[in-house]
Structures are given as structure tokens and as C-alpha cells.
Design an enzyme around this catalytic site. Sequence first.
Site, PDB file in Angstrom:
ATOM      1  CG  ASP A  39      -4.893  -8.955  -5.576  1.00  0.00           C
ATOM      2  OD1 ASP A  39      -6.045  -8.815  -6.026  1.00  0.00           O
ATOM      3  OD2 ASP A  39      -3.908  -9.255  -6.290  1.00  0.00           O
ATOM      4  CE1 TYR A  93      -0.642 -12.469  -9.855  1.00  0.00           C
ATOM      5  CE2 TYR A  93      -1.339 -11.994  -7.617  1.00  0.00           C
ATOM      6  CZ  TYR A  93      -1.285 -11.648  -8.949  1.00  0.00           C
ATOM      7  OH  TYR A  93      -1.857 -10.486  -9.369  1.00  0.00           O
ATOM      8  CE  LYS A 148      -5.753 -10.232  -9.277  1.00  0.00           C
ATOM      9  NZ  LYS A 148      -4.583 -10.626  -8.465  1.00  0.00           N
ATOM     10  CG  LEU A 206       3.064   1.804  -3.995  1.00  0.00           C
ATOM     11  CD1 LEU A 206       3.847   0.927  -3.010  1.00  0.00           C
ATOM     12  CD2 LEU A 206       2.845   3.193  -3.396  1.00  0.00           C
ATOM     13  CB  ILE A 254      -3.884  -4.473  -4.030  1.00  0.00           C
ATOM     14  CG1 ILE A 254      -3.919  -4.313  -5.570  1.00  0.00           C
ATOM     15  CG2 ILE A 254      -5.278  -4.764  -3.493  1.00  0.00           C
ATOM     16  CD1 ILE A 254      -4.231  -5.641  -6.298  1.00  0.00           C
ATOM     17  CE  LYS A 274       6.362  -7.930  -3.055  1.00  0.00           C
ATOM     18  NZ  LYS A 274       7.795  -7.555  -3.174  1.00  0.00           N
ATOM     19  NE  ARG A 288      10.133  -0.048   1.115  1.00  0.00           N
ATOM     20  CZ  ARG A 288      10.861  -0.343   0.049  1.00  0.00           C
ATOM     21  NH1 ARG A 288      10.590  -1.420  -0.673  1.00  0.00           N
ATOM     22  NH2 ARG A 288      11.851   0.438  -0.305  1.00  0.00           N
TER      23      ARG A 288
HETATM   24  P1  NAP Z   1       3.308  -1.968  -6.589  1.00  0.00           P
HETATM   25  O1  NAP Z   1       2.533  -2.473  -5.455  1.00  0.00           O
HETATM   26  O2  NAP Z   1       2.942  -0.675  -7.225  1.00  0.00           O
HETATM   27  O3  NAP Z   1       4.838  -1.866  -6.234  1.00  0.00           O
HETATM   28  C1  NAP Z   1       5.525  -2.878  -5.581  1.00  0.00           C
HETATM   29  C2  NAP Z   1       6.955  -2.407  -5.407  1.00  0.00           C
HETATM   30  O4  NAP Z   1       6.974  -1.248  -4.581  1.00  0.00           O
HETATM   31  C3  NAP Z   1       7.819  -3.456  -4.752  1.00  0.00           C
HETATM   32  O5  NAP Z   1       9.067  -3.410  -5.409  1.00  0.00           O
HETATM   33  C4  NAP Z   1       7.940  -2.967  -3.318  1.00  0.00           C
HETATM   34  O6  NAP Z   1       9.200  -3.337  -2.797  1.00  0.00           O
HETATM   35  C5  NAP Z   1       7.846  -1.476  -3.473  1.00  0.00           C
HETATM   36  N1  NAP Z   1       7.231  -0.798  -2.307  1.00  0.00           N
HETATM   37  C6  NAP Z   1       6.144  -1.172  -1.607  1.00  0.00           C
HETATM   38  N2  NAP Z   1       5.862  -0.288  -0.645  1.00  0.00           N
HETATM   39  C7  NAP Z   1       6.813   0.681  -0.728  1.00  0.00           C
HETATM   40  C8  NAP Z   1       7.070   1.857  -0.007  1.00  0.00           C
HETATM   41  N3  NAP Z   1       6.287   2.240   1.006  1.00  0.00           N
HETATM   42  N4  NAP Z   1       8.136   2.620  -0.367  1.00  0.00           N
HETATM   43  C9  NAP Z   1       8.931   2.248  -1.396  1.00  0.00           C
HETATM   44  N5  NAP Z   1       8.738   1.153  -2.127  1.00  0.00           N
HETATM   45  C10 NAP Z   1       7.692   0.353  -1.791  1.00  0.00           C
HETATM   46  O7  NAP Z   1       3.318  -3.031  -7.811  1.00  0.00           O
HETATM   47  P2  NAP Z   1       2.784  -4.507  -8.083  1.00  0.00           P
HETATM   48  O8  NAP Z   1       3.364  -5.471  -7.142  1.00  0.00           O
HETATM   49  O9  NAP Z   1       2.953  -4.710  -9.557  1.00  0.00           O
HETATM   50  O10 NAP Z   1       1.206  -4.386  -7.835  1.00  0.00           O
HETATM   51  C11 NAP Z   1       0.611  -4.684  -6.591  1.00  0.00           C
HETATM   52  C12 NAP Z   1      -0.216  -5.934  -6.660  1.00  0.00           C
HETATM   53  O11 NAP Z   1      -1.202  -5.839  -7.698  1.00  0.00           O
HETATM   54  C13 NAP Z   1       0.547  -7.205  -7.032  1.00  0.00           C
HETATM   55  O12 NAP Z   1       1.331  -7.672  -5.948  1.00  0.00           O
HETATM   56  C14 NAP Z   1      -0.576  -8.113  -7.429  1.00  0.00           C
HETATM   57  O13 NAP Z   1      -1.237  -8.600  -6.262  1.00  0.00           O
HETATM   58  C15 NAP Z   1      -1.490  -7.142  -8.186  1.00  0.00           C
HETATM   59  N6  NAP Z   1      -1.270  -7.129  -9.666  1.00  0.00           N
HETATM   60  C16 NAP Z   1      -2.303  -7.533 -10.460  1.00  0.00           C
HETATM   61  C17 NAP Z   1      -2.160  -7.540 -11.856  1.00  0.00           C
HETATM   62  C18 NAP Z   1      -3.295  -7.997 -12.727  1.00  0.00           C
HETATM   63  O14 NAP Z   1      -3.082  -8.285 -13.923  1.00  0.00           O
HETATM   64  N7  NAP Z   1      -4.494  -8.079 -12.208  1.00  0.00           N
HETATM   65  C19 NAP Z   1      -0.956  -7.118 -12.452  1.00  0.00           C
HETATM   66  C20 NAP Z   1       0.075  -6.676 -11.600  1.00  0.00           C
HETATM   67  C21 NAP Z   1      -0.103  -6.671 -10.209  1.00  0.00           C
HETATM   68  P3  NAP Z   1       9.351  -4.335  -1.515  1.00  0.00           P
HETATM   69  O15 NAP Z   1       8.450  -5.509  -1.759  1.00  0.00           O
HETATM   70  O16 NAP Z   1      10.817  -4.660  -1.542  1.00  0.00           O
HETATM   71  O17 NAP Z   1       8.963  -3.527  -0.327  1.00  0.00           O
END
Ligand code: NAP
Length: 279
Positions: A49, A54, A79, A194, A233, A235, A241
Site C-alpha cells: 500500500d 507518501y 492513492k 494496529l 495493511i 506498517k 515484525r
Molecule cells: P499501523 O500499521 O497500525 O501501526 C504502525 C506502527 O506499529 C509502527 O509504529 C510500527 O513500528 C508498529 N508495529 C508494526 N508491527 C508491529 C508489531 N508486530 N508489534 C508492535 N508494533 C508494531 O499504523 P499506520 O502506519 O498508520 O497504518 C498502516 C498503513 O495504512 C500506513 O503505513 C499507510 O500505508 C496506510 N494509511 C492510510 C491512511 C489513509 O488516509 N488512507 C492513513 C494512515 C495510514 P515499526 O515500523 O517500528 O515496526
Amino acid sequence: MGTAPLAPLIELNDGYKIPQLGLGTWPLDDAQVAEAVVEAVARGYRHIDTAAKYGNERGVGNGIRNSGVDRGELFITTKLDGMYQGSGKAAAGLEDSLERLGLEYVDLLLIHWPLPRRDEFVSTWKTFEELQAAGKARSIGVSNFKPAHLDRLFRETDVIPAVNQIQVSPSIPRPAARAFNDSHGIVTESYSPLGASSDLLNAPVLAGVGRKYGKSPGQVVLRWHVQQGLVAIPKTSNPQRMQENMDVFDFELDHDDLAKLETLDAGPDAGVDSDVQGH
Ligand code: NAP
């Protein structure tokens, strides 16, 4: 390469299939994401994604080419940035993304935000329909759309979005938005699955449920998404991880576990306001 187990596929309303688990890439830069994509593909990820916003599409493209897996086996989402909304501009926005990615088509093209005050998402969507017909985007969808925005697409355009990518996690479960998507055949894709930078993963209830299965809090949360029929998705750029986050297809949360996770619901006011540009 290619021997790691893969995530299950979910069928979209246009007949294409999306891997239920993908790699989120915000806020990785080009160099970090190129490495992360290679690591992820080696661990069974086939769904990546990204977004024009980005600033890492070139890196995603490099990762794809270095992954050792055919492009056709990968599901790539990008996107459209808000600056490209409007009928004349959306095609140029996708062309720019394809050029940065080094791809002929994307598997899924999303309108990143509805930006309702600009009132250009309907004309943008009509251009998306043309881009899909031209084969530049296999599936088309939206992100951060509320039911009112989707209702306008249903009334004024022809194609029902395949996906609505919105913020969903056990603390922000969004049941009404998900039920609305479901009732129109739109797959809900969970971003920040997450809990992003919140302390969701520190909740004792997740550690408790995880102990039953030998799984981490993150795995319990991702299993929750899987059992709700959501696409998620998460990250990370940490290979360990990545592996952990993919390893959620060999256990099942029971009724009591799911009831415990319901206690994490932070209420209807939690989460983003989708009228505001996030990432
Ligand atoms: P997320 O995936 O919920 O959380 C990411 C965080 O969790 C990072 O700090 C990561 O740290 C940590 N993490 C990952 N796996 C882990 C595990 N197994 N144990 C503990 N911690 C863990 O949040 P997000 O990055 O906001 O959302 C994911 C993706 O969604 C984004 O990367 C982006 O592609 C997309 N997104 C889209 C929108 C939109 O408007 N459409 C908005 C926000 C996000 P480390 O990286 O240090 O491991």
C-alpha cells in the site's frame, strides 16, 4: 523466494482478488521502502500500500523490481493526491504515479480523501471509471469516504467502489461504516490496523488473549481484522515484525476472546475526521 505462506485472497466486486494482509508504507522514504518491500515479499507479502502523498512510490517500484517475484503476482495500491482531484487532473495524477512506480498499471487506485468542500470527488471518480476501462487501474476505490460521500457516487456515477480504506482497529471498530460498505459490496480495508502510534498494543487484554495461543498483541489484533473479513495493511520496516504480522492465519479467536476485544472500543468520537487530510 516465494515459498513463504501467502495471505488469503478476498474477492472484490469487480472480480479481482486482494490479499487480505498487505504492507503499509507510510512514512518510509524511497530507500527504506525499497528494502522493506523486498523483505516483505520474501515473507509472503504480495500486497503493498502506497500513495502519491507518501513520496515513496519510486522506492516501492525499486522494491518490486528487486523482489524476485513477477509483477503480476503482486497487488499494488496507490492513492491519488488531493492536488490531482478534478476531472482533467486525475488521469495525469495516475500517470505520474505509474511513472514513479515504473508500472504499466496499478491493482488498486484510491481517491485518498473525499475533500468534500472542494466537491471534486464525483468528477474525479468519473475519470477513475475511464482509467479502469483503459486498464491503467484494475480496481478502483476510495479512502476516508463516509456513507454520504459514497451515496453521491452511487447516485451520480456508474461503478461502485471496490474498496473503502478507512481507519479501523479494535479501539476504533467503526461498525456503522463497515456495515454500510458491506451492504453495498464494498470491501473495507483497515488503515492504522494496529492503532498506529496509540498505545493499543499495550492493552493487557491483548497480552492475555495472546498468551492462550502463543501470539503477540499485534497478532491478536491482526487476527481480529482477519476474522471480521477486513483487509489490513500494518506498517513495519522491521523484518521480524513483518514475519510476526503475517503469521496470523493458524489460530482462531473464540467468542470470549472477541468479547474481550470489544472492551477496547474507545467510542464513536475516536479516530480521524475524514474531511481532514491525514496520511
Ligand atoms: P499501523 O500499521 O497500525 O501501526 C504502525 C506502527 O506499529 C509502527 O509504529 C510500527 O513500528 C508498529 N508495529 C508494526 N508491527 C508491529 C508489531 N508486530 N508489534 C508492535 N508494533 C508494531 O499504523 P499506520 O502506519 O498508520 O497504518 C498502516 C498503513 O495504512 C500506513 O503505513 C499507510 O500505508 C496506510 N494509511 C492510510 C491512511 C489513509 O488516509 N488512507 C492513513 C494512515 C495510514 P515499526 O515500523 O517500528 O515496526
